[in-house]
Structures are given as structure tokens and as C-alpha cells.
Design an enzyme around this catalytic site. Structure first.
Site, PDB file in Angstrom:
ATOM      1  N   LYS A  89       0.843  -1.198   0.000  1.00  0.00           N
ATOM      2  CA  LYS A  89       0.000   0.000   0.000  1.00  0.00           C
ATOM      3  C   LYS A  89       0.880   1.250   0.000  1.00  0.00           C
ATOM      4  CE  LYS A  89      -1.887   2.777   2.847  1.00  0.00           C
ATOM      5  NZ  LYS A  89      -1.770   3.971   1.985  1.00  0.00           N
ATOM      6  N   GLY A 101       6.780   4.878   8.258  1.00  0.00           N
ATOM      7  CA  GLY A 101       5.976   6.088   8.349  1.00  0.00           C
ATOM      8  C   GLY A 101       6.200   6.760   9.683  1.00  0.00           C
ATOM      9  N   THR A 123       5.878   7.839  13.658  1.00  0.00           N
ATOM     10  CA  THR A 123       5.851   7.086  14.917  1.00  0.00           C
ATOM     11  C   THR A 123       4.414   6.962  15.416  1.00  0.00           C
ATOM     12  OG1 THR A 123       8.119   7.691  15.459  1.00  0.00           O
ATOM     13  CG2 THR A 123       6.690   7.143  17.322  1.00  0.00           C
ATOM     14  N   GLU A 157       9.551   1.111  10.723  1.00  0.00           N
ATOM     15  CA  GLU A 157      10.627   2.089  10.474  1.00  0.00           C
ATOM     16  C   GLU A 157       9.973   3.452  10.635  1.00  0.00           C
ATOM     17  OE1 GLU A 157      13.684   1.449  10.053  1.00  0.00           O
ATOM     18  OE2 GLU A 157      13.662  -0.680   9.565  1.00  0.00           O
ATOM     19  N   CYS A 207      13.706  10.508   6.961  1.00  0.00           N
ATOM     20  CA  CYS A 207      13.721  10.044   8.358  1.00  0.00           C
ATOM     21  C   CYS A 207      15.133  10.088   8.945  1.00  0.00           C
ATOM     22  CB  CYS A 207      13.167   8.636   8.432  1.00  0.00           C
ATOM     23  SG  CYS A 207      13.964   7.535   7.272  1.00  0.00           S
ATOM     24  N   GLU A 254      10.149  16.067  15.029  1.00  0.00           N
ATOM     25  CA  GLU A 254      10.620  15.800  13.670  1.00  0.00           C
ATOM     26  C   GLU A 254       9.932  16.794  12.738  1.00  0.00           C
ATOM     27  OE1 GLU A 254       9.168  12.280  11.656  1.00  0.00           O
ATOM     28  OE2 GLU A 254      11.189  11.878  10.930  1.00  0.00           O
TER      29      GLU A 254
HETATM   30  P1  NAD Z   1       2.325   8.330   7.798  1.00  0.00           P
HETATM   31  O1  NAD Z   1       2.599   7.554   9.030  1.00  0.00           O
HETATM   32  O2  NAD Z   1       1.290   9.376   7.846  1.00  0.00           O
HETATM   33  O3  NAD Z   1       1.887   7.359   6.619  1.00  0.00           O
HETATM   34  C1  NAD Z   1       2.678   6.253   6.199  1.00  0.00           C
HETATM   35  C2  NAD Z   1       1.791   5.223   5.528  1.00  0.00           C
HETATM   36  O4  NAD Z   1       0.863   4.705   6.487  1.00  0.00           O
HETATM   37  C3  NAD Z   1       0.948   5.770   4.370  1.00  0.00           C
HETATM   38  O5  NAD Z   1       0.883   4.781   3.357  1.00  0.00           O
HETATM   39  C4  NAD Z   1      -0.414   5.946   5.012  1.00  0.00           C
HETATM   40  O6  NAD Z   1      -1.484   5.872   4.090  1.00  0.00           O
HETATM   41  C5  NAD Z   1      -0.456   4.770   5.984  1.00  0.00           C
HETATM   42  N1  NAD Z   1      -1.374   4.937   7.104  1.00  0.00           N
HETATM   43  C6  NAD Z   1      -1.805   6.096   7.678  1.00  0.00           C
HETATM   44  N2  NAD Z   1      -2.647   5.824   8.696  1.00  0.00           N
HETATM   45  C7  NAD Z   1      -2.748   4.463   8.773  1.00  0.00           C
HETATM   46  C8  NAD Z   1      -3.446   3.588   9.629  1.00  0.00           C
HETATM   47  N3  NAD Z   1      -4.233   4.034  10.613  1.00  0.00           N
HETATM   48  N4  NAD Z   1      -3.304   2.253   9.446  1.00  0.00           N
HETATM   49  C9  NAD Z   1      -2.495   1.776   8.467  1.00  0.00           C
HETATM   50  N5  NAD Z   1      -1.829   2.571   7.616  1.00  0.00           N
HETATM   51  C10 NAD Z   1      -1.928   3.904   7.765  1.00  0.00           C
HETATM   52  O7  NAD Z   1       3.738   8.886   7.334  1.00  0.00           O
HETATM   53  P2  NAD Z   1       4.063   9.836   6.117  1.00  0.00           P
HETATM   54  O8  NAD Z   1       3.589  11.205   6.472  1.00  0.00           O
HETATM   55  O9  NAD Z   1       3.613   9.209   4.836  1.00  0.00           O
HETATM   56  O10 NAD Z   1       5.659   9.773   6.113  1.00  0.00           O
HETATM   57  C11 NAD Z   1       6.437  10.562   6.934  1.00  0.00           C
HETATM   58  C12 NAD Z   1       6.919   9.789   8.148  1.00  0.00           C
HETATM   59  O11 NAD Z   1       7.569   8.594   7.749  1.00  0.00           O
HETATM   60  C13 NAD Z   1       7.951  10.555   8.955  1.00  0.00           C
HETATM   61  O12 NAD Z   1       7.690  10.452  10.326  1.00  0.00           O
HETATM   62  C14 NAD Z   1       9.256   9.832   8.635  1.00  0.00           C
HETATM   63  O13 NAD Z   1      10.261   9.937   9.593  1.00  0.00           O
HETATM   64  C15 NAD Z   1       8.803   8.448   8.464  1.00  0.00           C
HETATM   65  N6  NAD Z   1       9.768   7.701   7.670  1.00  0.00           N
HETATM   66  C16 NAD Z   1      10.544   6.758   8.285  1.00  0.00           C
HETATM   67  C17 NAD Z   1      11.498   6.061   7.564  1.00  0.00           C
HETATM   68  C18 NAD Z   1      12.368   5.017   8.213  1.00  0.00           C
HETATM   69  O14 NAD Z   1      12.877   4.179   7.494  1.00  0.00           O
HETATM   70  N7  NAD Z   1      12.561   5.026   9.509  1.00  0.00           N
HETATM   71  C19 NAD Z   1      11.660   6.316   6.212  1.00  0.00           C
HETATM   72  C20 NAD Z   1      10.864   7.273   5.615  1.00  0.00           C
HETATM   73  C21 NAD Z   1       9.898   7.950   6.361  1.00  0.00           C
END
Ligand code: NAD
Length: 453
Positions: A152, A205, A207, A227, A261, A354
């Protein structure tokens, strides 16, 4: 339909059908159906198919890079590099099927052996900042270990994943093995997390969403790897090669417009070299070229969305201690100039949260102990750098810093062949390198009685 926006223009670049719960269930059913045959494919053949997938990504590299550059707003040079990493990741894990080794364990009465079995259907949920790259980090080991997957992508950036689904079929990956559902996290994502036929969720995504996923996954004892966010420290000691440290610092926080991230967004500088460091860094920030992602020479693009622009702007209000800034285009698009704040206290909001945008906080410190204390004073623990000419000090500090990935005299965090992942609230599990395969297999123990009577 999902209206896909091009952030450099703030315009719709494509519309794709929006998947919901029904489409997610159908994708899980296809993956479940395909699992039996996929896990039984010989190791050699599965390796060949992963190589074919890597080759197919290579042959579509330019179109994938262009889609990613436009949709995620990243410089085309960066997007090309990311597509190379996607292919390299599939190639690296193509060796996996033939290296999923078990053990034999000395026991009485027979032979005890272990197998690394696939989990079944794995749900992969990825963010918008490195859409296809992060998907590949999960797809490579998941498929190599014999799992089938439902991927997804984030609602903002579904295009490259949808393209990959087609490319995989072209490369000979059997129908049902790699499925993509482009839809919202609250429907498709949550359905994957609660679905009884999904054995594991691999999530990248925020935290906040990661914590929610861990909680809902508990109901079906799903395996979960996470992650998550970061607030990494770039620690510059007075005895460092200041020119190299200052030349590298902007890229380490403003790469991908700070939406990374691993961004080293807390720059800890030993107080005695603060002024010369800032002078050198200011010159490096002035060299950042913010503009059209498709233009050669652009080194930073826009932010992903209007919402992200608003969030990032809230960290640079009138009271923020702006030391210097780069430039950004006017006009349509979600532009924000690279911005350096100094001095920042580690208790300030800019140092604790962040920001996920091009805002760096410079925090002065005195001596090794204080550097370690400040670096660790955060709920996150993903990445970081240490700059010093004293090798023993570098290793001492590395051992003390509570983060998963560190570099000495470098800002590199990610390689296909080395483990990546976080301590503390930056996550659970490791991606890439040899360790990722462990997270996509279960250990099965088998005893075979060999006694004659
Ligand atoms: P997000 O958590 O909002 O979304 C990530 C994914 O989760 C998206 O596909 C979203 O549709 C899905 N999602 C959202 N709510 C959900 C739920 N309730 N159940 C299941 N899935 C759900 O994050 P974002 O805004 O897309 O990305 C930014 C974040 O990602 C930042 O905090 C960043 O640090 C983190 N990130 C971490 C890494 C790592 O490897 N540690 C890498 C890249 C990004």
C-alpha cells in the site's frame, strides 16, 4: 479517484482509482492464492525472477525516475539514483532464496534441523518521501523468502508502485505475488493490519501511525516491523575536518527537502569552533539550488504538499533564531528555503520534534559527555554522524549514542547490503542487508529420529 498532485506546480498530474476495503480484501485473497505456488518455486528460479525484476526496473528507470521526481518533488538526479537502488535491492535479495540457511543441532536419538519458512501474505505500508525505494526494501526480502505481498503506497504518491505492479508481471513474477492497493491508510492500511490472512505488516511512516499499527496488529498476533521517525544528531567535534563536516551538513539535513527520516536535523557543534563552522556552512547552504525537480542542476525540490508546507512553516515563526537561509522560487508549488537556526536549545520544539522539512537546528555543546547527553536526549534513535580526527573518541561516542545507524566522518546511512533501522521510538526490526530476511521468515524446528530401535 485519487487526484495525484505534482508539488512543484501544485497541480493535478494524474488521477487513479482509489482502492477501498473491498479491493484490499481482493488483493489479500489473490496473494493468499498465489502463496502456495510461490513458496514452492525452486530457489534457483525465484532468484532468476528477482534478477528479472531488477533488470525490468533498470529498463524502465527513466520513466520511473521521472514519475517519482514529479510526484514526490525530488530532483531528477536523486530520483535516478533511487531507481538504481530499487534495482540493486532486488538484485541483492535475488541471492536470498539460495542462502536461507538452517542449522543442524546436536541432539540425542536423531537429527535436529531448522528451516526458515515464509510467513505467508505480508502487508507493506510505505510513506511518500521515498515511495518506490522504501517499497523495494520490503519487497526484496519478502519475495526472496517466499512470501506474497500486498503493497500500500501513500495516497500522495501511488504512481511508481502502480507502475511496478505492471513491471513485475512483465518480468515474469507470477500473478498474485506482488499486489498494489492505492488507497487511504484509514481504510486500506487498517484493513491490512486487521486482516486475519495477513501474517505480517512491514510499515514505514510516522511514529504516531506506527504505534497505532502495533496496537491493532496485537489482536491477531501479527508480526510487525516498524521504520519510524527520527531526529538525528550530526555531532561535530572541534578536532574534526571542519571544511568537510560543514560542506556535508546541508545535504545531510536538506536532502529530499528535509523529508527524510535520517535527516541530521540537530547539528551539535563544539562551542570553540561554532563561528568558523557556521561561516563554512553558510557558504554551502548558498550553493543549494532549489527549483524545478526536472531541471538539471536542481539539488532541492519543493515540499510534498500544502499541509506539509504549513507544518514546516510553523517551526520558523518570527521568534525563531534564523542564522541564515537559502533561496526558494516564488509562485505555485510548495516551496520552502533551506533554513538554519542557531543557537537552539535541545529543549526547544525545533530540536524535539521531527520537522520533516528543510530546517536545521544548530546546538552548541562543550566536550564529549555533553555531546552524548544531548544526542541521546530525544525519543528517537534512527541515525547520526560523528565528525572528529580522533578515531578512539569516534568509536567511544558511537557506542554510547542510542541509534541504529551511525557514520563517522560521513553522513551516509543507507546501503543495500547493511542493516538499517532504529532504536527507541524510531522503530522495531531492521531493513536491508542480511538481517532483513530474518523478519520475513519463521524458524521451524524439525527432529528426525534415526535410532535403529
Ligand atoms: P504516515 O505515518 O502518515 O503514513 C505512512 C503510511 O501509512 C501511508 O501509506 C499511510 O497511508 C499509511 N497509514 C496512515 N494511517 C494508517 C493507519 N491508521 N493504518 C495503516 N496505515 C496507515 O507517514 P508519512 O507522512 O507518509 O511519512 C512521513 C513519516 O515517515 C515521517 O515520520 C518519517 O520519519 C517516516 N519515515 C521513516 C522512515 C524510516 O525508514 N525510519 C523512512 C521514511 C519515512
Amino acid at each position: 479517484m485519487i487526484e495525484v498532485i505534482e508539488p512543484a506546480k501544485a497541480e493535478v498530474m494524474a488521477e487513479v482509482p482509489q482502492a477501498g476495503i473491498e479491493e484490499t480484501d481482493a488483493a489479500v485473497a489473490r496473494a493468499r492464492e498465489a502463496f502456495g505456488a510461490w513458496r514452492r518455486i525452486t530457489p534457483e528460479h525465484r532468484a532468476e525472477l528477482l534478477h528479472a525484476l531488477a533488470d525490468a526496473v533498470d529498463s524502465h528507470r527513466e520513466e520511473l525516475a521521472t514519475v517519482e521526481a514529479r510526484n514526490a518533488g525530488k530532483p531528477i538526479g536523486d530520483a535516478r539514483g533511487e531507481m538504481t537502488m530499487v534495482a540493486d535491492t532486488f538484485r541483492y535479495y535475488a541471492a536470498g532464496p539460495q542462502r536461507l540457511l538452517g542449522d543442524t543441532i546436536p541432539v540425542s536419538g536423531g537429527i535436529d534441523m531448522t528451516f526458515r519458512e515464509p510467513l505467508g501474505v505480508v502487508g507493506l505500508i510505505v510513506p511518500w518521501n521515498f515511495p518506490l525505494t522504501i517499497a523495494a526494501w520490503k519487497l526484496g526480502p519478502a519475495l526472496a523468502a517466499g512470501n506474497t505481498v500486498v503493497l500500500k503506497p501513500a495516497e500522495l504518491t501511488p504512481l511508481s508502485a502502480l507502475e511496478l505492479e505492471k513491471i513485475a508481471l512483465e518480468a515474469g513474477i507470477p500473478e498474485g505475488v506482488l499486489n498494489v492497493v492505492a488507497g487511504p491508510g484509514r481504510t486500506c492500511g487498517e484493513r491490512l493490519v486487521t486482516h486475519p490472512d495477513v501474517a505480517k505488516i512491514a510499515f514505514t511512516g510516522s511514529t504516531e501511525v506506527g504505534a497505532r499499527i502495533a496496537e491493532s496488529a496485537a489482536a491477531t498476533i501479527k508480526r510487525v516491523t516498524l521504520e519510524l521517525g527520527g531526529k538525528s544528531a550530526n555531532v561535530i567535534f572541534a578536532d574534526a575536518d571542519l571544511e568537510r563536516a560543514a560542506a556535508g551538513a546541508p545535504g545531510a539535513v536538506f536532502g529530499n527537502a528535509g523529508q527524510d527520516c535520517c535527516a541530521r536535523s540537530r547539528i551539535l557543534v563544539e562551542r570553540s569552533v561554532l563561528d568558523p563552522f557556521l561561516e563554512l556552512m553558510e557558504a554551502a547552504v548558498a550553493d543549494i539550488s532549489v527549483g524545478d525537480p526536472l531541471a538539471d542542476g536542481t539539488t532541492m525540490g519543493p515540499l510534498i504538499s500544502a499541509g506539509q508546507l504549513e507544518t514546516v512553516s510553523s517551526y520558523v515563526d518570527d521568534d525563531a533564531p534564523v542564522a541564515f537561509r537559502g533561496t526558494a522560487p516564488d509562485g505555485p508549488g510548495y516551496w520552502f528555503p533551506p533554513t538554519v537556526l542557531c543557537p537552539v536549545s535541545n529543549d526547544d520544539r525545533q530540536a524535539r520534534e521531527e520537522i520533516f522539512g528543510p530546517v536545521a537546528s544548530v546546538i552548541p555543546f562543550e566536550g564529549e559527555a555533553e555531546a552524548i547527553r544531548i544526542a541521546n536526549d530525544t525519543p528517537y534513535g534512527l541515525s547520526g554522524s560523528i565528525w572528529t580526527r580522533d578515531g578512539a573518541k569516534a568509536l567511544r561516542v558511537c557506542r554510547e549514542i542510542e541509534t541504529g545507524v551511525l557514520s563517522i566522518n560521513s553522513n551516509l546511512s543507507v546501503r543495500v547490503s547493511t542493516p538499517f533501522g532504529g532504536f527507541k521510538q524510531s522503530g522495531v526490526g531492521r531493513e536491508l542487508g542480511p538481517h532483513a530476511l530474518d523478519h520475513y521468515t519463521e524458524v521451524k524446528n524439525v527432529f528426525y529420529a534415526t535410532d535403529a530401535d
